[in-house]
Motif scaffolding. Structure first.
Motif, PDB file in Angstrom:
ATOM      1  N   THR A   1       0.834  -1.209   0.000  1.00  0.00           N
ATOM      2  CA  THR A   1       0.000   0.000   0.000  1.00  0.00           C
ATOM      3  C   THR A   1       0.864   1.253   0.000  1.00  0.00           C
ATOM      4  O   THR A   1       0.572   2.228  -0.701  1.00  0.00           O
ATOM      5  CB  THR A   1      -0.937  -0.015   1.224  1.00  0.00           C
ATOM      6  N   SER A   2       1.954   1.244   0.755  1.00  0.00           N
ATOM      7  CA  SER A   2       2.881   2.379   0.748  1.00  0.00           C
ATOM      8  C   SER A   2       3.598   2.500  -0.588  1.00  0.00           C
ATOM      9  O   SER A   2       3.798   3.603  -1.108  1.00  0.00           O
ATOM     10  CB  SER A   2       3.912   2.231   1.878  1.00  0.00           C
ATOM     11  N   LEU A   3       3.986   1.366  -1.167  1.00  0.00           N
ATOM     12  CA  LEU A   3       4.639   1.378  -2.477  1.00  0.00           C
ATOM     13  C   LEU A   3       3.722   1.993  -3.524  1.00  0.00           C
ATOM     14  O   LEU A   3       4.133   2.848  -4.318  1.00  0.00           O
ATOM     15  CB  LEU A   3       5.029  -0.045  -2.874  1.00  0.00           C
ATOM     16  N   ARG A   4       2.472   1.564  -3.512  1.00  0.00           N
ATOM     17  CA  ARG A   4       1.511   2.090  -4.485  1.00  0.00           C
ATOM     18  C   ARG A   4       1.339   3.606  -4.321  1.00  0.00           C
ATOM     19  O   ARG A   4       1.258   4.340  -5.304  1.00  0.00           O
ATOM     20  CB  ARG A   4       0.177   1.365  -4.300  1.00  0.00           C
TER      21      ARG A   4
ATOM     22  N   MET B   1       3.824 -21.810  -6.825  1.00  0.00           N
ATOM     23  CA  MET B   1       4.741 -20.748  -6.432  1.00  0.00           C
ATOM     24  C   MET B   1       3.948 -19.484  -6.097  1.00  0.00           C
ATOM     25  O   MET B   1       3.106 -19.044  -6.879  1.00  0.00           O
ATOM     26  CB  MET B   1       5.751 -20.480  -7.546  1.00  0.00           C
ATOM     27  N   HIS B   2       4.227 -18.952  -4.933  1.00  0.00           N
ATOM     28  CA  HIS B   2       3.510 -17.774  -4.436  1.00  0.00           C
ATOM     29  C   HIS B   2       4.405 -16.546  -4.536  1.00  0.00           C
ATOM     30  O   HIS B   2       5.562 -16.567  -4.108  1.00  0.00           O
ATOM     31  CB  HIS B   2       3.099 -17.999  -2.976  1.00  0.00           C
ATOM     32  N   GLU B   3       3.851 -15.469  -5.120  1.00  0.00           N
ATOM     33  CA  GLU B   3       4.565 -14.203  -5.210  1.00  0.00           C
ATOM     34  C   GLU B   3       4.060 -13.260  -4.120  1.00  0.00           C
ATOM     35  O   GLU B   3       2.867 -13.218  -3.834  1.00  0.00           O
ATOM     36  CB  GLU B   3       4.346 -13.550  -6.581  1.00  0.00           C
ATOM     37  N   SER B   4       4.958 -12.515  -3.497  1.00  0.00           N
ATOM     38  CA  SER B   4       4.563 -11.614  -2.420  1.00  0.00           C
ATOM     39  C   SER B   4       3.659 -10.503  -2.951  1.00  0.00           C
ATOM     40  O   SER B   4       3.666 -10.184  -4.149  1.00  0.00           O
ATOM     41  CB  SER B   4       5.803 -10.994  -1.763  1.00  0.00           C
ATOM     42  N   ASP B   5       2.885  -9.901  -2.056  1.00  0.00           N
ATOM     43  CA  ASP B   5       2.031  -8.769  -2.445  1.00  0.00           C
ATOM     44  C   ASP B   5       2.854  -7.637  -3.023  1.00  0.00           C
ATOM     45  O   ASP B   5       2.438  -6.970  -3.972  1.00  0.00           O
ATOM     46  CB  ASP B   5       1.241  -8.268  -1.226  1.00  0.00           C
ATOM     47  N   VAL B   6       4.025  -7.408  -2.443  1.00  0.00           N
ATOM     48  CA  VAL B   6       4.879  -6.334  -2.944  1.00  0.00           C
ATOM     49  C   VAL B   6       5.364  -6.644  -4.355  1.00  0.00           C
ATOM     50  O   VAL B   6       5.401  -5.761  -5.226  1.00  0.00           O
ATOM     51  CB  VAL B   6       6.062  -6.086  -1.985  1.00  0.00           C
ATOM     52  N   LYS B   7       5.706  -7.896  -4.636  1.00  0.00           N
ATOM     53  CA  LYS B   7       6.129  -8.245  -5.998  1.00  0.00           C
ATOM     54  C   LYS B   7       4.984  -8.040  -6.989  1.00  0.00           C
ATOM     55  O   LYS B   7       5.187  -7.475  -8.082  1.00  0.00           O
ATOM     56  CB  LYS B   7       6.616  -9.694  -6.061  1.00  0.00           C
ATOM     57  N   LEU B   8       3.789  -8.494  -6.617  1.00  0.00           N
ATOM     58  CA  LEU B   8       2.635  -8.336  -7.514  1.00  0.00           C
ATOM     59  C   LEU B   8       2.362  -6.855  -7.806  1.00  0.00           C
ATOM     60  O   LEU B   8       2.074  -6.474  -8.949  1.00  0.00           O
ATOM     61  CB  LEU B   8       1.402  -8.992  -6.900  1.00  0.00           C
ATOM     62  N   THR B   9       2.481  -6.020  -6.768  1.00  0.00           N
ATOM     63  CA  THR B   9       2.270  -4.579  -6.958  1.00  0.00           C
ATOM     64  C   THR B   9       3.355  -3.976  -7.833  1.00  0.00           C
ATOM     65  O   THR B   9       3.077  -3.171  -8.729  1.00  0.00           O
ATOM     66  CB  THR B   9       2.224  -3.867  -5.588  1.00  0.00           C
TER      67      THR B   9
ATOM     68  N   MET C   1      -2.417   0.594   7.906  1.00  0.00           N
ATOM     69  CA  MET C   1      -1.787   0.429   6.595  1.00  0.00           C
ATOM     70  C   MET C   1      -1.910   1.709   5.766  1.00  0.00           C
ATOM     71  O   MET C   1      -0.932   2.169   5.162  1.00  0.00           O
ATOM     72  CB  MET C   1      -2.442  -0.750   5.874  1.00  0.00           C
ATOM     73  N   TYR C   2      -3.094   2.307   5.757  1.00  0.00           N
ATOM     74  CA  TYR C   2      -3.303   3.514   4.950  1.00  0.00           C
ATOM     75  C   TYR C   2      -2.709   4.764   5.613  1.00  0.00           C
ATOM     76  O   TYR C   2      -2.119   5.615   4.934  1.00  0.00           O
ATOM     77  CB  TYR C   2      -4.792   3.704   4.658  1.00  0.00           C
TER      78      TYR C   2
ATOM     79  N   GLU D   1       0.560   7.258   4.300  1.00  0.00           N
ATOM     80  CA  GLU D   1       0.648   8.721   4.384  1.00  0.00           C
ATOM     81  C   GLU D   1       1.913   9.149   5.116  1.00  0.00           C
ATOM     82  O   GLU D   1       2.596  10.102   4.712  1.00  0.00           O
ATOM     83  CB  GLU D   1      -0.571   9.280   5.112  1.00  0.00           C
ATOM     84  N   LEU D   2       2.230   8.432   6.202  1.00  0.00           N
ATOM     85  CA  LEU D   2       3.410   8.799   6.986  1.00  0.00           C
ATOM     86  C   LEU D   2       4.696   8.541   6.206  1.00  0.00           C
ATOM     87  O   LEU D   2       5.673   9.278   6.355  1.00  0.00           O
ATOM     88  CB  LEU D   2       3.428   8.027   8.305  1.00  0.00           C
ATOM     89  N   VAL D   3       4.695   7.529   5.357  1.00  0.00           N
ATOM     90  CA  VAL D   3       5.877   7.235   4.542  1.00  0.00           C
ATOM     91  C   VAL D   3       6.180   8.396   3.597  1.00  0.00           C
ATOM     92  O   VAL D   3       7.321   8.876   3.528  1.00  0.00           O
ATOM     93  CB  VAL D   3       5.686   5.913   3.762  1.00  0.00           C
ATOM     94  N   THR D   4       5.171   8.879   2.868  1.00  0.00           N
ATOM     95  CA  THR D   4       5.433   9.992   1.944  1.00  0.00           C
ATOM     96  C   THR D   4       5.795  11.260   2.713  1.00  0.00           C
ATOM     97  O   THR D   4       6.668  12.024   2.280  1.00  0.00           O
ATOM     98  CB  THR D   4       4.212  10.255   1.041  1.00  0.00           C
ATOM     99  N   TYR D   5       5.156  11.488   3.855  1.00  0.00           N
ATOM    100  CA  TYR D   5       5.498  12.648   4.686  1.00  0.00           C
ATOM    101  C   TYR D   5       6.958  12.575   5.145  1.00  0.00           C
ATOM    102  O   TYR D   5       7.692  13.573   5.115  1.00  0.00           O
ATOM    103  CB  TYR D   5       4.560  12.694   5.894  1.00  0.00           C
ATOM    104  N   THR D   6       7.385  11.367   5.535  1.00  0.00           N
ATOM    105  CA  THR D   6       8.765  11.188   5.995  1.00  0.00           C
ATOM    106  C   THR D   6       9.750  11.409   4.863  1.00  0.00           C
ATOM    107  O   THR D   6      10.804  12.040   5.053  1.00  0.00           O
ATOM    108  CB  THR D   6       8.936   9.778   6.591  1.00  0.00           C
ATOM    109  N   VAL D   7       9.439  10.892   3.671  1.00  0.00           N
ATOM    110  CA  VAL D   7      10.322  11.119   2.522  1.00  0.00           C
ATOM    111  C   VAL D   7      10.480  12.614   2.262  1.00  0.00           C
ATOM    112  O   VAL D   7      11.597  13.116   2.040  1.00  0.00           O
ATOM    113  CB  VAL D   7       9.779  10.411   1.258  1.00  0.00           C
ATOM    114  N   ASP D   8       9.381  13.347   2.319  1.00  0.00           N
ATOM    115  CA  ASP D   8       9.441  14.797   2.095  1.00  0.00           C
ATOM    116  C   ASP D   8      10.327  15.481   3.131  1.00  0.00           C
ATOM    117  O   ASP D   8      11.134  16.358   2.806  1.00  0.00           O
ATOM    118  CB  ASP D   8       8.038  15.410   2.141  1.00  0.00           C
TER     119      ASP D   8
END
Length: 320
Positions: free
Chosen positions: A17-20, A46-54, A171-172, A176-183
């Protein structure tokens, strides 16, 4: 600000969700690191992680190293000339990886650090009856979840929340906090707060949850049993063995309950039911009424559905 070259590392939906969000808002994610595909399920497909699928959906380069110290993997990420690393719900990173980006690497953790360090912070916050929790971004160092805190956001835990609903909220808000932290990092506008000089014996931990942690002790208070069920629903789910005549005859997963305090006499683990729409189990200070549950080998049912066909409902006990 959004030209920072970001390496994103993560595995589950909580991270994807943060990656997206980063990509949707125009941040420059140059590659994604996630776990190798592995067989899962009855067919061992074979299972692919959610992050890989995204990442596949977003057209991002994907790295899936078996070992994070492999020189071939390290060479690949060195060549990417990374400015900032972001890690969410991933493996423990060696210093050679987290120290490589020019501006360091930060992690998103689903608690208000320093409380609830560990693998299951959302579960344990509910199980322990907390009224609030949150998300924290912190800079990685040599110790798990002990790096300097960059940003935090508080979230109320509502009485109706369980692990499913609170996971989604965090998660959501975490994205938001991830993008705020990057900024803030891009602007040079952070004052990281070290997690030092803390009496760690006063902190509540959040270790990985095992089956024995999910077993209901009916001698506990109704409130603590309700919190245990909430903190484990819908997955992995609180459970209890079922006894008949002193012998264990099965088990039940319990997803939703309500508690009614009373002072009536009755043995802990004994059943209280009208045979039609109510089915409770006596605990230390009242009755915990089961609302949604699943007998071993059966589908999940409401208590009304279950009572229609459960012949032994009134003859069992939940304590040996």
């Amino acid at each position: 600000m959004k030209n920072l070259r970001i390496l994103f590392m993560g595995t589950p939906e909580f991270a994807s969700t943060s990656l997206r969000r980063l990509v949707a808002e125009g941040y420059n994610v140059v590659a994604v690191v996630t776990t190798p595909d592995k067989p899962a399920g009855r067919g061992q497909k074979m299972h692919e992680s959610d992050v890989k699928l995204t990442a596949k959906e977003l057209g991002l380069p994907i790295l899936q190293p078996e070992k994070l110290r492999d020189e071939s993997f390290l060479s690949e990420i060195r060549a990417l000339d990374i400015d900032l690393g972001i890690v969410i719900a991933f493996r423990m990173l060696p210093e050679v990886v987290w120290a490589m980006p020019r501006l360091g690497t930060f992690n998103l953790h689903a608690s208000l650090l320093p409380e609830y360090r560990g693998a299951a912070p959302i579960n344990w916050a509910i199980i322990n009856g907390e009224k609030r929790t949150g998300v924290t971004t912190f800079l990685l160092n040599h110790e798990i979840d002990k790096g300097a805190i960059v940003c935090q956001k508080e979230v109320d835990i509502l009485p109706e929340d369980n692990i499913g609903t609170l996971y989604d909220k965090l998660m959501y808000i975490g994205a938001e906090l991830v993008t705020y932290t990057v900024d803030r990092i891009a602007e040079g506008n952070i004052e990281p707060r070290e997690q030092q000089h803390i009496d760690e014996s006063t902190l509540k931990p959040a270790p990985k949850i095992f089956k024995e942690d999910c077993a209901i002790d009916w001698s506990h208070s109704g409130e603590s049993i309700v919190n245990l069920v909430r903190g484990l629903s819908p997955y992995p789910a609180a459970w209890s063995p079922i006894f008949k005549g002193g012998e264990e005859v099965g088990s039940v997963k319990i997803f939703d309950v309500r508690f009614v305090a009373d002072e009536k006499q009755g043995s802990v683990g004994s059943v209280v039911t009208d045979g039609r729409s109510e089915y409770g189990v006596r605990c230390a200070d009242g009755v915990v009424y089961l609302e949604l549950l699943q007998l071993a080998g059966k589908r999940r049912m409401t208590i009304k559905e279950l009572l229609l066909g459960w012949r032994d409902a009134t003859e069992v006990n939940f304590v040996k």
